[in-house]
Design an enzyme around this catalytic site. Structure first.
Site, mmCIF file in Angstrom:
data_model
loop_
_atom_site.group_PDB
_atom_site.id
_atom_site.type_symbol
_atom_site.label_atom_id
_atom_site.label_comp_id
_atom_site.label_asym_id
_atom_site.label_seq_id
_atom_site.Cartn_x
_atom_site.Cartn_y
_atom_site.Cartn_z
ATOM 1 C CE LYS A 1 -6.171 5.514 -46.661
ATOM 2 N NZ LYS A 1 -5.642 5.051 -45.448
ATOM 3 C CG ASN B 1 3.513 1.271 -39.153
ATOM 4 O OD1 ASN B 1 2.420 1.011 -39.612
ATOM 5 N ND2 ASN B 1 4.191 0.312 -38.524
ATOM 6 C CD1 TRP B 2 3.232 3.659 -46.861
ATOM 7 C CD2 TRP B 2 3.409 1.199 -46.487
ATOM 8 N NE1 TRP B 2 3.018 2.863 -47.963
ATOM 9 C CE2 TRP B 2 3.058 1.612 -47.966
ATOM 10 C CE3 TRP B 2 3.643 0.006 -46.044
ATOM 11 C CZ2 TRP B 2 2.655 0.675 -48.769
ATOM 12 C CZ3 TRP B 2 3.312 -0.861 -47.049
ATOM 13 C CH2 TRP B 2 2.943 -0.601 -48.296
ATOM 14 N N GLY B 3 7.030 3.530 -44.033
ATOM 15 C CA GLY B 3 8.261 3.813 -44.734
ATOM 16 C C GLY B 3 9.087 2.429 -44.372
ATOM 17 C CD GLN C 1 -0.509 11.604 -42.994
ATOM 18 O OE1 GLN C 1 0.066 11.976 -44.080
ATOM 19 N NE2 GLN C 1 -0.139 11.998 -41.829
ATOM 20 C CE LYS D 1 -2.505 4.879 -48.905
ATOM 21 N NZ LYS D 1 -2.889 3.635 -48.287
ATOM 22 N NE ARG E 1 -1.320 4.617 -39.200
ATOM 23 C CZ ARG E 1 -0.068 5.223 -39.813
ATOM 24 N NH1 ARG E 1 0.894 5.312 -38.929
ATOM 25 N NH2 ARG E 1 -0.073 5.828 -40.841
ATOM 26 C CG PHE F 1 6.614 15.829 -41.331
ATOM 27 C CD1 PHE F 1 6.688 16.930 -40.552
ATOM 28 C CD2 PHE F 1 6.405 14.625 -41.103
ATOM 29 C CE1 PHE F 1 6.255 16.698 -39.155
ATOM 30 C CE2 PHE F 1 5.978 14.336 -39.760
ATOM 31 C CZ PHE F 1 5.850 15.239 -38.821
ATOM 32 C CG PHE G 1 12.668 13.436 -38.168
ATOM 33 C CD1 PHE G 1 12.947 14.653 -38.703
ATOM 34 C CD2 PHE G 1 12.051 13.159 -36.749
ATOM 35 C CE1 PHE G 1 12.750 15.642 -37.792
ATOM 36 C CE2 PHE G 1 11.636 14.307 -36.220
ATOM 37 C CZ PHE G 1 12.073 15.512 -36.617
HETATM 38 P P1 NAD Z 1 4.317 7.211 -39.054
HETATM 39 O O1 NAD Z 1 2.974 7.605 -38.921
HETATM 40 O O2 NAD Z 1 4.381 5.725 -38.709
HETATM 41 O O3 NAD Z 1 5.652 7.727 -38.629
HETATM 42 C C1 NAD Z 1 5.693 9.128 -38.573
HETATM 43 C C2 NAD Z 1 7.089 9.360 -39.177
HETATM 44 O O4 NAD Z 1 7.218 10.778 -39.139
HETATM 45 C C3 NAD Z 1 8.133 8.878 -38.334
HETATM 46 O O5 NAD Z 1 9.244 8.289 -39.291
HETATM 47 C C4 NAD Z 1 8.982 10.150 -37.786
HETATM 48 O O6 NAD Z 1 10.295 10.119 -37.714
HETATM 49 C C5 NAD Z 1 8.760 11.222 -38.843
HETATM 50 N N1 NAD Z 1 8.747 12.492 -38.412
HETATM 51 C C6 NAD Z 1 8.291 12.949 -37.227
HETATM 52 N N2 NAD Z 1 8.540 14.375 -37.260
HETATM 53 C C7 NAD Z 1 9.042 14.718 -38.203
HETATM 54 C C8 NAD Z 1 9.555 15.724 -38.965
HETATM 55 N N3 NAD Z 1 9.585 17.090 -38.358
HETATM 56 N N4 NAD Z 1 9.906 15.883 -40.230
HETATM 57 C C9 NAD Z 1 10.071 14.654 -40.951
HETATM 58 N N5 NAD Z 1 9.590 13.566 -40.323
HETATM 59 C C10 NAD Z 1 9.175 13.450 -39.208
HETATM 60 O O7 NAD Z 1 4.548 7.013 -40.802
HETATM 61 P P2 NAD Z 1 4.173 6.042 -42.038
HETATM 62 O O8 NAD Z 1 3.045 4.993 -41.415
HETATM 63 O O9 NAD Z 1 5.382 5.394 -42.696
HETATM 64 O O10 NAD Z 1 3.254 7.022 -42.881
HETATM 65 C C11 NAD Z 1 3.792 7.726 -44.057
HETATM 66 C C12 NAD Z 1 2.679 7.927 -44.938
HETATM 67 O O11 NAD Z 1 2.222 6.594 -45.584
HETATM 68 C C13 NAD Z 1 1.460 8.633 -44.705
HETATM 69 O O12 NAD Z 1 1.128 9.755 -45.646
HETATM 70 C C14 NAD Z 1 0.653 7.464 -44.553
HETATM 71 O O13 NAD Z 1 -0.871 8.094 -44.638
HETATM 72 C C15 NAD Z 1 0.948 6.587 -45.473
HETATM 73 N N6 NAD Z 1 0.474 5.167 -45.345
HETATM 74 C C16 NAD Z 1 0.832 4.645 -43.997
HETATM 75 C C17 NAD Z 1 0.445 3.201 -43.815
HETATM 76 C C18 NAD Z 1 0.399 2.501 -42.490
HETATM 77 O O14 NAD Z 1 -0.213 1.500 -42.401
HETATM 78 N N7 NAD Z 1 1.114 2.957 -41.575
HETATM 79 C C19 NAD Z 1 -0.266 2.333 -45.140
HETATM 80 C C20 NAD Z 1 -0.388 2.986 -46.338
HETATM 81 C C21 NAD Z 1 0.059 4.306 -46.401
HETATM 82 P P1 13P Z 2 -4.313 4.659 -41.564
HETATM 83 O O1 13P Z 2 -2.974 5.686 -41.394
HETATM 84 O O2 13P Z 2 -5.669 4.961 -41.032
HETATM 85 O O3 13P Z 2 -3.492 3.465 -40.362
HETATM 86 O O4 13P Z 2 -4.426 3.827 -42.625
HETATM 87 C C1 13P Z 2 -3.212 3.164 -43.193
HETATM 88 C C2 13P Z 2 -3.579 2.898 -44.767
HETATM 89 O O5 13P Z 2 -3.441 3.913 -45.403
HETATM 90 C C3 13P Z 2 -4.003 1.761 -45.222
HETATM 91 O O6 13P Z 2 -4.080 1.532 -46.715
#
Ligand code: NAD
Ligand code: 13P
Length: 349
Positions: A206, A13-15, A301, A121, A270, A98, A41
């Site tokens: 956080k 989602n963030w990626g 996380q 994070k 989330r 991962f 992935f």
């Molecule tokens: P996500 O939770 O949306 O998605 C999960 C990802 O993990 C998918 O790309 C999936 O393909 C991958 N995956 C599943 N199994 C796997 C494996 N065995 N090896 C490698 N990859 C695998 O991911 P995200 O939201 O992009 O979160 C990434 C980081 O960004 C986290 O640390 C999160 O805390 C941080 N973050 C997220 C948000 C947000 O709003 N989503 C915001 C800020 C920071």
């Molecule tokens: P959540 O993974 O709890 O959705 O948090 C996203 C985030 O890090 C917002 O800054």
């Protein structure tokens, strides 16, 4: 002067939103190659198609960020080694569990003058103690690694609603300027802070506070209780960060990565949402089950971070100093009921 080439390692989602932000700048700025590679992935979608093929065909990550065009210069690549091969700027953004495996796969594969930034994070706990993800990247791959954290709910940034972020760095200011340039847009305002550990610990810790806030919501305890949880949580974040790294600055907690991320995650994240459902079930349903049902492949996380923090606190003999952090873990594992989130005594931090 040679142009920089960027690869995003991760496509959740963030990626996916990070790739969109970067791609919009890479195409405009002359110092970057237009193409931005995004390692995916690989998975097969219910219709039998591969996610990578669908992203490259539709320019959308239909699973993790449906309805948003990433930019035509984003190229999805399921081969990790191939995706990073030509890049000199690597952006790491996957769920933290991962990252150890990814770094092991890339060990010895990164050569030349390469810079990294982590948007992950979370942390790893090794025998020697906690290891932040940026250190894991730095040590395993032998490259410098900044971090970008902040109040950044991905779905809001995807539709270009204004937000701020913090880049943590150490060493020279030159490289941080390049990262700021690569991420900044009129709706995404990035501030550099010379405190990589403080920024990364804010983003990591956080998520534990967000789980606590979700419990409070599930128990319908109201706004005052939730505000109290945020305040106590922020205080524990600061105290633990400073115990682990005495160089961490107080001012970091007032940046987007600190207080602002605590607020947004406790309101709309989330971790909060799934913890609310957990408390509503009276702790009877497991986080794994709820995560799979509610998040469609996205990953929490906070639960694993609460466990990792607990291991560190236990190992250092600090459990009593961090009642919020330790209670969250004990509720997640079923040792305490969700109600315990407000049943501890004020600590002596
Ligand atoms: P996500 O939770 O949306 O998605 C999960 C990802 O993990 C998918 O790309 C999936 O393909 C991958 N995956 C599943 N199994 C796997 C494996 N065995 N090896 C490698 N990859 C695998 O991911 P995200 O939201 O992009 O979160 C990434 C980081 O960004 C986290 O640390 C999160 O805390 C941080 N973050 C997220 C948000 C947000 O709003 N989503 C915001 C800020 C920071
Ligand atoms: P959540 O993974 O709890 O959705 O948090 C996203 C985030 O890090 C917002 O800054």
């Amino acid at each position: 002067v040679s142009k920089s080439k960027v690869t995003v390692v991760g496509s959740g989602n963030w990626g996916s939103v990070a790739a969109k932000l970067i791609a919009s700048n890479a195409i405009k700025l002359p110092s970057f190659h237009d193409e931005v590679r995004m390692w995916v992935f690989e998975e097969v979608l219910p219709n039998g198609e591969k996610l990578t093929d669908v992203i490259n065909k539709t320019n959308e990550n239909v699973k993790y960020l449906p309805g948003i065009k990433l930019g035509r210069n984003v190229v999805a690549d399921p081969d990790l080694e191939n995706a990073v091969k030509e890049a000199n700027m690597l952006v790491f953004v996957t769920p933290h569990q991962f990252m150890d495996g990814i770094c092991k796969k890339l060990d010895g594969k990164i050569t030349g003058n390469v810079e990294a930034i982590s948007l992950v994070k979370g942390m790893e706990v090794k025998k020697e103690g906690p290891c932040m993800i940026s250190s894991l990247i730095s040590k395993q791959l032998g490259i410098n690694c900044c971090v970008l954290m902040g109040a950044n709910i991905a779905n809001e940034i995807a539709v270009e609603k204004f937000s701020e972020a913090t880049v943590g760095y150490k060493g020279s200011r030159e490289i941080v300027e390049t990262w700021v340039q690569l991420f900044s847009t009129p709706y995404f305002m990035v501030t550099p802070v010379h405190d990589v550990e403080g920024v990364e610990l804010c983003g990591t810790l956080k998520n534990v506070v967000a789980i606590a806030a979700g419990f409070v919501d599930g128990l319908e305890m109201g706004n005052n209780t939730k505000a109290a949880i945020m305040r106590i949580g922020l205080r524990e974040m600061k105290a633990l960060s400073k115990l682990l790294f005495p160089s961490v600055k107080d001012s970091t907690f007032f940046e987007s990565c600190g207080v602002a991320d605590v607020i947004t995650t406790c309101l709309g994240g989330r971790n909060r949402r799934v913890a609310e459902a957990f408390a509503k079930s009276g702790g009877k349903r497991s986080f794994d089950e709820l995560e799979a049902e509610m998040l469609q492949g996205q990953k929490l996380q906070g639960v694993s971070t609460a466990r990792e923090v607990y291991e560190v606190l236990n190992h250092c003999g600090w459990l009593e100093m961090f009642p919020l952090f330790s209670t969250v873990h004990q509720i997640c594992t079923g040792r305490l009921q969700p109600e315990a989130i407000v049943q501890y005594r004020e600590n002596k931090l």
